[in-house]
Motif scaffolding. Structure first.
Motif, PDB file in Angstrom:
ATOM      1  N   VAL A   1       0.871  -1.169   0.000  1.00 17.59           N
ATOM      2  CA  VAL A   1       0.000   0.000   0.000  1.00 17.59           C
ATOM      3  C   VAL A   1       0.910   1.222   0.000  1.00 17.59           C
ATOM      4  O   VAL A   1       1.691   1.435   0.927  1.00 17.59           O
ATOM      5  N   LEU A   2       0.835   2.025  -1.062  1.00 16.49           N
ATOM      6  CA  LEU A   2       1.699   3.194  -1.208  1.00 16.49           C
ATOM      7  C   LEU A   2       1.085   4.407  -0.520  1.00 16.49           C
ATOM      8  O   LEU A   2      -0.143   4.557  -0.494  1.00 16.49           O
ATOM      9  N   SER A   3       1.934   5.267   0.013  1.00 12.18           N
ATOM     10  CA  SER A   3       1.443   6.477   0.668  1.00 12.18           C
ATOM     11  C   SER A   3       1.269   7.586  -0.363  1.00 12.18           C
ATOM     12  O   SER A   3       1.839   7.552  -1.457  1.00 12.18           O
ATOM     13  N   ALA A   4       0.485   8.595   0.023  1.00 15.98           N
ATOM     14  CA  ALA A   4       0.228   9.727  -0.873  1.00 15.98           C
ATOM     15  C   ALA A   4       1.486  10.551  -1.127  1.00 15.98           C
ATOM     16  O   ALA A   4       1.511  11.387  -2.021  1.00 15.98           O
TER      17      ALA A   4
ATOM     18  N   GLY B   1       5.919  -9.439 -21.118  1.00 17.30           N
ATOM     19  CA  GLY B   1       5.547 -10.429 -20.116  1.00 17.30           C
ATOM     20  C   GLY B   1       4.653  -9.824 -19.046  1.00 17.30           C
ATOM     21  O   GLY B   1       5.044  -9.699 -17.884  1.00 17.30           O
ATOM     22  N   GLU B   2       3.428  -9.464 -19.434  1.00 18.35           N
ATOM     23  CA  GLU B   2       2.537  -8.761 -18.509  1.00 18.35           C
ATOM     24  C   GLU B   2       2.016  -9.678 -17.409  1.00 18.35           C
ATOM     25  O   GLU B   2       1.630 -10.817 -17.649  1.00 18.35           O
ATOM     26  N   LYS B   3       1.985  -9.132 -16.188  1.00 16.42           N
ATOM     27  CA  LYS B   3       1.474  -9.852 -15.025  1.00 16.42           C
ATOM     28  C   LYS B   3       0.199  -9.170 -14.524  1.00 16.42           C
ATOM     29  O   LYS B   3      -0.073  -8.012 -14.826  1.00 16.42           O
ATOM     30  N   ASN B   4      -0.580  -9.918 -13.748  1.00 17.34           N
ATOM     31  CA  ASN B   4      -1.737  -9.323 -13.082  1.00 17.34           C
ATOM     32  C   ASN B   4      -1.248  -8.546 -11.859  1.00 17.34           C
ATOM     33  O   ASN B   4      -0.475  -9.077 -11.057  1.00 17.34           O
ATOM     34  N   THR B   5      -1.689  -7.313 -11.734  1.00 15.76           N
ATOM     35  CA  THR B   5      -1.213  -6.506 -10.614  1.00 15.76           C
ATOM     36  C   THR B   5      -2.263  -5.491 -10.200  1.00 15.76           C
ATOM     37  O   THR B   5      -3.317  -5.361 -10.838  1.00 15.76           O
ATOM     38  N   LEU B   6      -1.953  -4.765  -9.142  1.00 16.44           N
ATOM     39  CA  LEU B   6      -2.909  -3.825  -8.556  1.00 16.44           C
ATOM     40  C   LEU B   6      -2.140  -2.715  -7.858  1.00 16.44           C
ATOM     41  O   LEU B   6      -1.186  -2.980  -7.118  1.00 16.44           O
ATOM     42  N   LEU B   7      -2.538  -1.456  -8.087  1.00 17.65           N
ATOM     43  CA  LEU B   7      -1.916  -0.316  -7.438  1.00 17.65           C
ATOM     44  C   LEU B   7      -2.805   0.152  -6.297  1.00 17.65           C
ATOM     45  O   LEU B   7      -4.004   0.362  -6.479  1.00 17.65           O
ATOM     46  N   LEU B   8      -2.218   0.326  -5.119  1.00 16.82           N
ATOM     47  CA  LEU B   8      -2.953   0.756  -3.935  1.00 16.82           C
ATOM     48  C   LEU B   8      -2.334   2.054  -3.427  1.00 16.82           C
ATOM     49  O   LEU B   8      -1.150   2.095  -3.074  1.00 16.82           O
ATOM     50  N   PHE B   9      -3.144   3.115  -3.372  1.00 17.88           N
ATOM     51  CA  PHE B   9      -2.638   4.459  -3.078  1.00 17.88           C
ATOM     52  C   PHE B   9      -3.444   5.028  -1.921  1.00 17.88           C
ATOM     53  O   PHE B   9      -4.604   5.395  -2.075  1.00 17.88           O
ATOM     54  N   ASP B  10      -2.827   5.112  -0.727  1.00 17.51           N
ATOM     55  CA  ASP B  10      -3.556   5.423   0.505  1.00 17.51           C
ATOM     56  C   ASP B  10      -3.454   6.905   0.869  1.00 17.51           C
ATOM     57  O   ASP B  10      -2.469   7.578   0.582  1.00 17.51           O
TER      58      ASP B  10
ATOM     59  N   VAL C   1      -7.645   4.000  -4.714  1.00 16.23           N
ATOM     60  CA  VAL C   1      -7.189   5.133  -3.905  1.00 16.23           C
ATOM     61  C   VAL C   1      -8.120   5.255  -2.696  1.00 16.23           C
ATOM     62  O   VAL C   1      -9.311   4.959  -2.793  1.00 16.23           O
ATOM     63  N   SER C   2      -7.550   5.660  -1.573  1.00 20.30           N
ATOM     64  CA  SER C   2      -8.381   5.871  -0.380  1.00 20.30           C
ATOM     65  C   SER C   2      -8.201   7.293   0.106  1.00 20.30           C
ATOM     66  O   SER C   2      -7.131   7.898  -0.048  1.00 20.30           O
TER      67      SER C   2
END
Length: 394
Positions: free
Chosen positions: A93-96, A120-129, A176-177
């Motif tokens: 989880v990345l910070s702002a 070589g694309e992978k499944n991924t997700l970006l989390l921005f808190d 994003v949260s």
């Protein structure tokens, strides 16, 4: 010299996490069961299926995806939900405070096996808190969010000097949260069109039939969920099913017979989400359409975030000024005082709110003008030949 102890070995030696996964249930059912152990959210019957289909979506297969916008007060569970989603994709989880350059590099490195060649694309997700309006004043960062929802618009070229450009691909699932609803600001209108809002509330703010005692996330063994996620999307039969199902859903949309709540933009960002839920056996096509229809209608009927902080501030100022004008005109006769708001009062109110932390940043003149227009007010010349804010339709 004394040898440094292996602290991690001792930290993990009493690991008594629960193996929560039940092989008799589907991947989606297991995710929802775990979610219900650690969190409860408003209108869970409407919102949890959206979170489930999104979290378990294969981003490497998807073409257009919404941005999930987690909105709620402190302690309402947003970060816990993001940590759970991150465990599925093995993403932090990345910070702002993360810069645009760092975010761009992170997306590339987490998305590609060979991130230099974007291969070589992978499944991924970006989390921005803990994102704020101020976070998105970084134009590069804002553009990554605007362009990164659609695979066709996700290419970013950056000069590396010497006539060499580096290519970055910023498409992918993004969450994003925030505790602030800034989507209502006119400057974020394009971002809002790409978002699906998920509302969070503290447990004590929810009307529950029985007490809810959330379990800590670290009480459960989460790596098995990632393993099951990868196992599911490594199967060719599921990849084929995704491709075929997506085509069926798109054809369904061309029949101009979509359920209530959909607009053209909402349909565009819903297709892959519905498809994900179908292949995961969360729903079939028709019930998936209904689930998204229920969500969009819920959003329109009350789930939609309230006014942004800037809109709330300016609306409050306008209401105070209108009451004063009404009182004077009632006492001395209509037309005694023009129906207007002083441009200086607006500027001073905004500057003060920013200085005491009511606003994330001090908006510029364009931002104030856009927000006032969203409330139905524009700058005009008054009878004294001075600029003031007046109602547009009068």
């Amino acid at each position: 010299m004394t040898k440094l102890p292996d602290y991690s070995a001792f930290r993990n030696s009493d690991d008594d996490t629960e193996d929560f996964y039940n092989d008799e249930l589907s991947l989606a059912e297991n995710f929802q069961a775990l979610f219900a152990e650690v969190l409860i959210i408003p209108n869970q019957d409407i919102q949890l299926p959206i979170i489930t289909a999104y979290t378990l979506m294969p981003s490497a297969l998807a073409k257009v995806v919404p941005i999930l916008f987690f909105l709620g007060g402190k302690g309402s569970g947003k970060s816990t939900a993001m940590q759970l989603m991150g465990a599925i994709h093995k993403q932090p989880v990345l910070s702002a405070a993360t810069t645009a350059v760092a975010l761009r590099n992170h997306v590339n490195q987490s998305r590609w096996t060979n991130w230099i060649e974007c291969d070589g694309e992978k499944n991924t997700l970006l989390l921005f808190d803990n994102v704020t309006a101020k976070t998105l004043t970084d134009e590069d960062l804002y553009l990554y969010f605007l362009n990164g929802y659609d695979r066709q618009t996700d290419t970013v070229m950056v000069s590396a000097g010497g006539g060499i450009n580096l290519t970055f691909k910023v498409f992918g699932l993004k969450v994003v949260s925030t505790i602030h609803n800034f989507l209502g600001d006119v400057q974020f209108e394009e971002l809002a069109r790409r978002c699906m809002v998920v509302r969070f509330k503290n447990v004590d703010q929810l009307e529950l039939g029985k007490p809810f005692y959330p379990q800590p996330l670290d009480a459960f063994s989460l790596p098995i969920f990632r393993s099951k996620f990868n196992e599911f999307w490594f199967k060719e039969e599921n990849l084929v099913a995704y491709s075929k199902t997506r085509s069926k859903i798109r054809r369904r949309g061309r029949k101009n017979s979509l359920p209530a709540g959909f607009t053209a933009t909402r349909w565009t960002i819903s297709v892959d989400l519905i498809c994900s839920g179908c292949v995961l056996n969360l729903w079939d096509i028709e019930s998936g359409l209904q689930a998204l229809s229920d969500y969009w209608q819920w959003l329109d009927d009350g789930g939609k975030p309230e006014l942004s902080p800037l809109q709330q501030l300016l609306k409050q100022l306008i209401d105070v000024e209108l009451r004063a004008v009404k009182a004077i005109n009632k006492k001395h006769g209509d037309g005694t005082v023009d129906v207007e708001v002083s441009a200086k009062k607006v500027k001073d109110a905004v500057s003060h709110a920013a200085s005491v932390g009511q606003l994330d940043s001090n908006p510029n003149a364009t931002g104030i003008a856009d927000t006032m227009r969203s409330l139905g007010w524009g700058l005009k010349m008054n009878s004294a030949k001075k600029l003031s804010w007046q109602q547009i339709n009068q």
